[in-house]
Design an enzyme around this catalytic site. Structure first.
Site, PDB file in Angstrom:
ATOM      1  N   ARG A  25     -21.507 -18.570  19.170  1.00 49.03           N
ATOM      2  CA  ARG A  25     -22.683 -17.779  18.809  1.00 49.03           C
ATOM      3  C   ARG A  25     -23.124 -16.891  19.973  1.00 49.03           C
ATOM      4  NH1 ARG A  25     -28.743 -19.616  16.793  1.00 49.03           N
ATOM      5  NH2 ARG A  25     -29.480 -19.132  18.869  1.00 49.03           N
ATOM      6  N   ASP A  44     -33.839 -16.399  14.401  1.00 48.22           N
ATOM      7  CA  ASP A  44     -33.511 -16.945  15.723  1.00 48.22           C
ATOM      8  C   ASP A  44     -34.502 -16.553  16.819  1.00 48.22           C
ATOM      9  OD1 ASP A  44     -31.301 -18.487  15.038  1.00 48.22           O
ATOM     10  OD2 ASP A  44     -29.995 -16.737  15.051  1.00 48.22           O
ATOM     11  N   HIS A  84     -34.872 -20.189   9.177  1.00 46.79           N
ATOM     12  CA  HIS A  84     -35.485 -19.675  10.406  1.00 46.79           C
ATOM     13  C   HIS A  84     -34.913 -18.313  10.775  1.00 46.79           C
ATOM     14  CE1 HIS A  84     -31.725 -21.464  11.820  1.00 46.79           C
ATOM     15  NE2 HIS A  84     -31.840 -20.771  12.937  1.00 46.79           N
ATOM     16  N   HIS A 111     -32.061 -17.501   7.988  1.00 48.18           N
ATOM     17  CA  HIS A 111     -30.801 -18.157   7.631  1.00 48.18           C
ATOM     18  C   HIS A 111     -30.961 -19.671   7.696  1.00 48.18           C
ATOM     19  CE1 HIS A 111     -30.740 -17.540  11.983  1.00 48.18           C
ATOM     20  NE2 HIS A 111     -29.962 -18.607  12.067  1.00 48.18           N
TER      21      HIS A 111
HETATM   22  C1  SIN Z   1     -27.704 -20.897  13.549  1.00 48.91           C
HETATM   23  O1  SIN Z   1     -28.776 -21.185  13.059  1.00 48.91           O
HETATM   24  O2  SIN Z   1     -27.593 -20.034  14.409  1.00 48.91           O
HETATM   25  C2  SIN Z   1     -26.455 -21.608  13.086  1.00 48.91           C
HETATM   26  C3  SIN Z   1     -25.991 -21.135  11.746  1.00 48.91           C
HETATM   27  C4  SIN Z   1     -24.740 -21.848  11.306  1.00 48.91           C
HETATM   28  O3  SIN Z   1     -24.213 -22.680  12.058  1.00 48.91           O
HETATM   29  O4  SIN Z   1     -24.279 -21.580  10.205  1.00 48.91           O
END
Ligand code: SIN
Length: 293
Positions: free
Chosen positions: A284, A110, A108, A269
């Protein structure tokens, strides 16, 4: 863009690509200290060149991470997840040893389901499992470039329709039900019904800084605008698979103190959930983005 930036070089930092497609580790930068303009410009150029950049062995308070993040723009608050009590701009992404669900475990980009999706995401590792918990990244410039000219022409007019919670749309479990008792990624902010989680965006978007075309797709994309689910499904399935071909990807293995920063406008990612029985904790921050065009 890439060619020009490579010729300019990075005078104040050491940039080491980790794969052929995308991703570079940057040495020689202490992110807990304010970056001078030259160093910040070099880091920014490295992000545009390599799409996802990684820093090792950083010791950052939430405030210090926030100061670095703010150099790139305003903060995009998650529409339905609460941040840390003393630093709401940071959303904790935590998987406890007893949890089975892994946040972000689908390809996806973000917040594609919002009208102005996040430009970039910064993830800082506070605790990592002894093995596993890597994150995969894919280069959406390469995914676009690899399509045939006829396919590019056909896709040019399409918009994807994305939703933040496909289970809600499908009449299944609500977001609150899905998150209850599994991941402690953060408390829900509001009733899911009160937040906007649906958006239409160009399938082929132009990166506002590099001017390059990129395939803008991910797991949030449910169908094409003005097409039915059945009409959309075969093309969506092809594009979602095509976009993450192994040669378009890189893989990052975290250690405590690692920080990754990726450009959501040209990457996808995937968080690998292969560490049940162990704890992983990340901080994050997402940077505000533009309306895709
Ligand atoms: C995310 O999708 O923001 C998380 C990525 C992760 O935890 O590696």
């Amino acid at each position: 863009m890439t060619g020009i930036l490579h010729r300019m070089g990075y005078q104040t930092i050491d940039v080491r690509p980790i794969a052929g497609a995308l991703g570079a580790e940057i040495d020689g930068v202490d992110l807990s200290q304010p970056l001078d303009e030259r160093t910040f410009d070099a880091v920014h150029r490295a992000l545009l060149d390599h799409l996802v950049i990684f820093f090792r062995d950083q010791t950052l308070t939430p405030r210090e991470q926030l100061v670095f993040a703010r150099r790139f723009g305003g903060i995009h608050l998650h529409p339905f997840v609460k941040g840390l009590p003393d630093c709401p701009e940071i959303m904790p992404v935590i998987k406890e040893a007893g949890d089975t669900r892994t946040f972000g475990s689908a390809w996806h980009s973000d917040q594609m389901f919002t009208a102005r999706p996040a430009m970039g995401t910064m993830l800082y590792a506070k605790a990592v499992p002894p093995v596993g918990g890597d994150t995969l990244y894919a280069n959406m410039y390469m995914a676009y470039d690899a399509l045939s000219d006829s396919m590019k022409d056909m896709l040019a007019a399409l918009k994807t329709f994305s939703v933040g919670d496909r289970f809600k749309q499908a009449g299944g479990k609500s977001r609150a039900q899905r998150y209850a008792g599994t991941s402690k990624m953060g408390e829900l902010l509001k009733d899911p019904g009160n937040v906007q989680t649906e958006s239409a965006h160009p399938l082929i978007r132009t990166h506002p800084e590099t001017g390059r075309k990129t395939l803008y797709i991910g797991s949030h994309a449910q169908r094409f605008k003005r097409m039915s689910d059945a009409e959309s499904a075969p093309l969506l399935a092809f594009l979602k698979t095509h976009a993450v071909r192994p040669e378009f990807t890189c893989r990052f293995t975290w250690a405590e103190g690692s920080l990754a920063f990726w450009d959501n406008r040209c990457t996808q990612h995937f968080a690998i959930g292969d560490y049940d029985g162990h704890r992983r904790e990340m901080h994050r921050i997402t940077i505000a983005g533009d309306t895709p065009f």
